[in-house]
Design an enzyme around this catalytic site. Structure first.
Site: not given
Ligand code: NOJ
Length: 564
Positions: A107, A205, A212, A249
């Protein structure tokens, strides 16, 4: 249940273990865990029964967000070892029958990534379009920031050009412009590299943020349908490694999650974390009333048979309770994290499970039994198997990211370095390595480790849990959660008591199955050691569950093949 299929769609009943190389085991004694150290511990993970290791980000990083701020998608951070060390680890893991997946964080990059260093120089820099810029003053986005208290806008003005760049997370994590074909090429190339080196997939992640297209020029954004892109990425990954998985996620309500699976086609993410049931497990625990969880699971949509839910109770982030109502969240805070220092971002708890449950081993076992019995694939965060606690002296989410506790010796056996050189301090006190460590757990038949290893073995022998159809058996006692998982004629009956009192449980083992006489002489075969229970001739049963009790049964009729 045809076991052969389970090796094909392996993620449907895997046991995934998430770890951070830097806090797992330090081989060279410099205070930071490394791949050489992790390789020495693959037999520990194999003995536990883990089938897939999920590596948290290992890429070069300034480490301002625990490695989720990458400066090179094609490398290994030198603190952790070399590319060669990673490959040796993958090879050793595979030799023990374990697959390896890795976090993939695209991202955003670190603001120290050479792409961003270039991009911010001028508006006509060739890397400018790798990121998302705007010329005009951005609107107030303070209510949308992911890390409230740490950031107050999704946009930061950059000195060199006076323009603003987008960052869904911290301002040192500028968002990549995924509508730019050059960015998409780099993403594919990086995935291709790791698949070629033997990885079996990725934990993607922040998927909704990654896809988006906010702030990106309209004509470019129009060129890319986020879900079409995700499906294309999934096809690409499958072409490179036919058994590779994408575990995403996506912390969104079920209806939206369904879209990230690819809807009925199931052709986007193979797996997604079940944030909804995780949060409602805590609500049910706080209330000693299983109905919140039962309702949530009943509302969980059916997914394509190739896809799967990843079940978890803790991970490396805060225990987010963002999908609960304010009142519900306060109930969980009151039960499991009443002190301000335990709470974070107004929505979560920076704690591990055992201290939240006051070290109550009966309750703890019930929760893990539940997680493994719910339809899905269980995911453990390192240290859960031995009952590690958090260190609230650490800042923010670092409270749950302390080094693995291997034994009761110096630094909990994690490293031979001076304590002041450690990447993170060891937990102290009640949950410190003196009392909680892997060496002791492995040797104690009554330990959480031994329990967890047994649970994993039972889970693997019961593929109905990962593959089967699921039904809740409604109960008069609110504290009881009772369900069945069935596939290919096999049925499991799974019972959990969320309460402190003894409760009665009753129901039918196979709610809508066959003529009554089919159950004459049938039993519920206990999969642990609680003793079998005879079924009534219509498949009915009734029994009692003690304080935080749990039972796993297999329906066994006369003439059925002997169960494993
Ligand atoms: C989700 C991750 O699980 C988290 O630890 C991280 O800070 C954010 N994404 C940004 O990459």
């Amino acid at each position: 249940m045809r076991i052969a299929e389970t090796s094909d769609l392996w993620w449907k009943n895997a046991v995934i273990y998430c770890l951070d190389v830097e806090t797992f085991f330090d081989d060279d004694g410099d205070g930071t865990g490394d791949f050489a150290g992790l390789t020495q511990r693959v037999d520990y993970l194999a003995a536990l029964g883990v089938t897939c290791i999920w590596l948290m980000p290992f890429y070069p990083t300034p480490d301002r967000d625990d490695g989720y701020d990458v400066t090179d998608f094609f490398g290994v951070d030198s603190r952790l070892g070399t590319l060669g060390d990673l490959v040796e680890f993958i090879r050793a893991a595979k030799d023990r029958g374990m697959r390896v997946i890795a976090d993939f964080v695209v991202n955003h990059t670190s603001d120290q990534h050479p792409w961003f260093v270039e991009a911010r120089k001028s508006t006509d820099n060739p890397f400018r379009d790798f990121y998302v810029w705007r010329q005009d003053t951005p609107p107030d986005t303070s209510s949308e920031v992911v890390f409230p208290g740490e950031e107050n806008s999704l946009w930061t003005q950059d000195e060199a050009t006076g323009e603003w760049y987008l960052h869904m997370f911290a301002k040192h994590q500028p968002d990549l412009n995924v509508t730019n074909p050059k960015v998409r090429d780099q993403i594919a190339k990086a995935m291709g590299l790791w698949l070629e080196l033997g990885l079996d997939g990725f934990r993607l992640d922040a998927v909704p943020f990654f896809l988006e297209t906010r702030g990106q020029p309209k004509d470019e954004a129009a060129n890319i349908d986020p879900h079409a892109y995700l499906a294309a990425l999934r096809s690409f990954v499958s072409r490179r490694n036919g058994s590779a998985v994408l575990l995403g996620e996506v912390n969104l309500p079920y209806k939206e999650q369904l879209e990230y699976f690819g809807g009925p086609d199931g052709n986007e993410l193979n797996m997604q974390f079940d944030f909804m049931s995780m949060q409602h497990i805590y609500l049910s625990l706080a209330r000693q009333d299983a109905r919140a969880l039962a309702e949530t699971l009943k509302s969980r949509p059916a997914i394509h048979p190739d896809n799967q839910w990843a079940m978890f109770v803790r991970n490396h982030d805060e225990l987010t309770l963002d999908k609960l109502s304010d009142g519900e969240r306060q109930e969980v805070f009151a039960a499991f994290g009443p002190e301000k220092n335990m709470q974070i971002y107004g929505r979560g708890l920076r704690r591990r499970l055992p201290p939240m449950l006051g070290g109550d081993m009966e309750r703890l076992r019930m929760v893990y039994s539940l997680i493994f019995s719910l339809p899905g694939t269980p995911v453990l965060f390192y240290g859960e198997e031995i009952g590690m606690g958090e260190d609230l002296r650490q800042k923010g989410r670092a409270a749950v990211r302390t080094p693995m506790q291997w034994n009761s010796e110096k630094n909990g056996g994690f490293s031979s370095a001076k304590a002041s050189d450690l990447v993170a301090p060891l937990v102290r006190g009640e949950y410190g390595p003196d009392r909680v460590n892997a060496a002791a757990g492995k040797r104690d038949p009554e330990s959480l480790f031994t329990f967890m290893a047994t649970l994993i073995a039972r889970y693997r022998e019961a593929p109905e849990l990962g593959w089967g159809s699921f039904a809740v058996i409604d109960q008069p006692e609110p504290a009881v959660f009772a369900h069945t998982c069935s596939a290919d004629g096999g049925t499991l009956v799974l019972l959990h008591n969320f309460g402190e009192g003894t409760v009665k449980v009753s129901g039918k083992a196979v709610p809508d199955d066959g003529p009554a006489h089919a159950f004459r002489g049938a039993v519920l075969l206990d999969l642990f050691d609680g003793g079998n229970v005879a079924l009534d001739s219509d498949g009915g049963f009734s029994l009692e569950l003690g304080r935080y009790g749990y039972r796993w049964f297999r329906v066994h009729r006369k003439g059925d093949r002997p169960a494993p």
